[in-house]
Design an enzyme around this catalytic site. Structure first.
Site, mmCIF file in Angstrom:
data_model
loop_
_atom_site.group_PDB
_atom_site.id
_atom_site.type_symbol
_atom_site.label_atom_id
_atom_site.label_comp_id
_atom_site.label_asym_id
_atom_site.label_seq_id
_atom_site.Cartn_x
_atom_site.Cartn_y
_atom_site.Cartn_z
ATOM 1 N N ASP A 279 46.130 34.045 29.387
ATOM 2 C CA ASP A 279 46.415 35.369 29.467
ATOM 3 C C ASP A 279 47.727 35.439 30.224
ATOM 4 O OD1 ASP A 279 46.163 38.265 29.818
ATOM 5 O OD2 ASP A 279 45.058 38.085 31.561
ATOM 6 N N SER B 264 39.877 49.247 36.393
ATOM 7 C CA SER B 264 40.681 48.751 37.633
ATOM 8 C C SER B 264 40.943 49.863 38.481
ATOM 9 C CB SER B 264 42.061 48.762 36.898
ATOM 10 O OG SER B 264 41.789 47.567 36.211
ATOM 11 N N CYS C 283 38.523 30.808 36.409
ATOM 12 C CA CYS C 283 39.387 29.982 35.941
ATOM 13 C C CYS C 283 40.412 29.194 36.916
ATOM 14 C CB CYS C 283 40.086 30.132 34.486
ATOM 15 S SG CYS C 283 41.377 31.764 34.846
ATOM 16 N N CYS D 55 48.293 19.181 47.952
ATOM 17 C CA CYS D 55 47.090 19.856 47.290
ATOM 18 C C CYS D 55 45.985 18.589 47.137
ATOM 19 C CB CYS D 55 47.373 20.312 45.893
ATOM 20 S SG CYS D 55 47.973 22.093 45.916
#
Length: 400
Positions: free
Chosen positions: A288, A126, A266, A329
């Site tokens: 996560d 990072s 994902c 969408c």
């Protein structure tokens, strides 16, 4: 018989414990869901069960393990040495393991780099672009700047034969300096950059957007317009100067999808739910971004990974990414590229005032409208064998 779908486990060997305290971090608060002491590390028994069952649930011949946190290097090299021993024990003949370590880089000394290189770990570090913008938000536990140490870790990796991925957040500071940030990362010569937008919901936070008037975000968060402008500026720089020498994950994934291939990211895929989170105490979570009581599937000591991943609530969680799309969408020309993005960030209103719209959607749409045509041209020219320099000259003329 349907093809076996692999389970990817994002293992957090020390949970959310970290040796940094970034201003925009949402991981630290997740530590309250751990049932173990603050200094705990995943036990050998849980580690073995997780590795064994991940292998058993995989169609092979490559089994993926992602080591995350918090800061996973706090578990120490002996922990990862044991993990590799267990992988070798349970992998069938002819199979191998892909290990990916996501780290802030502070502990990556020569011993760590030698270990990771020798065992072929992929490493993500990072780093928020240039020193000025990085050090505004990414401090260690003592409040000290970290850029110089992280840059040194990147250089140490390169010297040791590792080309780390660079993970950069798009926060309220980096978003103001797209080219400075991109060029600083590119100049480190790792060849791969990921950008992660920051949207942290905060009661009474100062960031409010027209498409989410009842939602408040932290001061480190970004708006849709800012995100679209950031991506556009970086894309124009990349597509006219850096094809063939540097890859940006989002652009690479976009090309992948436009070529008719399934998304590997994902948040760009139609459904989710096959990436499980294993905390240091063996608690297994749906995702996560959903480490909370509602999305805890159970504990590894009580059930198998495959049983946990096949639970009805986990299947429903994964499918809801598709079934809960707003009308806007479903009618969007860019749906196949975005698929409504990550459910955790669907807290805005659509143009028809329908809840559940991806917060950054307006900016993302502007970016796609700008970038897809030149990207398709680049893909076509590249497929025809055109050299990168000629491709980039043509794109420069196209964007003029």
């Amino acid at each position: 018989m349907p093809e076996k779908q692999p389970i990817v486990v994002m293992a957090k060997p020390v949970g959310s414990r970290c040796n940094m305290k970034c201003r925009y971090c949402y991981y630290l608060e997740k530590g309250r869901f751990s049932s173990h002491a603050v200094q705990s590390v995943m036990t050998t028994e849980l580690l073995e069960k997780m590795i064994k069952e991940t292998v058993e649930a995989s169609p092979g011949p490559t089994v993926s393990f992602v080591w995350h946190g918090g800061e996973p290097t706090l578990a120490g090299i002996p922990f990862f040495r044991k993990a590799l021993q267990l992988e070798r024990r349970y992998l069938p003949a002819g199979w191998d393991a892909w290990n990916n370590l996501q780290t802030n880089g502070l502990l990556l000394d020569d011993e760590w780099v030698s270990f990771l290189s020798r065992h072929h770990f992929d490493v993500g570090i990072s780093l928020d672009g240039s020193e000025a913008v990085h050090d505004l938000n990414r401090k260690d536990l003592g409040g000290r700047d970290t850029y110089a140490r992280v840059k040194e870790a990147v250089e140490r990796c390169l010297k040791g034969g590792i080309r780390p991925d660079l993970l950069c957040t798009v926060n309220s500071e980096t978003v103001k300096h797209p080219l400075e940030v991109y060029r600083a990362l590119k100049d480190l010569n790792t060849g791969w950059i990921q950008f992660i937008p920051i949207m942290v919901r905060e009661e009474n936070g100062p960031v409010v957007s027209a498409n989410a008037p009842d939602v408040h975000l932290s001061k480190e968060s970004i708006t849709p317009d800012e995100y679209g402008e950031f991506l556009t500026a970086v894309f124009d720089e990349w597509v006219t100067h850096d094809i063939g020498t540097c890859d940006v994950q989002f652009f690479a994934e976009m090309a992948h999808v436009l070529a008719g291939q399934p998304a590997s990211l994902c948040w760009m895929a139609p459904t989710c739910g096959r990436v499980l989170i294993a905390e240091e105490d063996g608690a297994i979570y749906a995702c996560d971004h959903f480490v909370d009581d509602e999305h805890r599937l159970g504990y590894l000591k009580d059930e198998s990974l495959e049983a946990l991943s096949d639970k009805e609530e986990q299947q429903a969680f994964g499918l809801s990414k598709k079934t809960a799309l707003t009308a806007e969408c479903r009618q969007c020309p860019y749906l196949s590229v975005c698929n409504g993005a990550c459910p955790k960030d669907r807290f805005a209103l659509s143009k028809d005032q329908e809840p559940g719209q991806y917060f950054l959607c307006p900016g993302l749409k502007k970016f796609f409208a700008h970038a897809i045509t030149p990207m398709v041209r680049v893909m076509g020219w590249t497929k025809d064998g055109m050299e990168p320099d000629k491709v980039m000259r043509r794109v420069r003329r196209l964007l003029e």
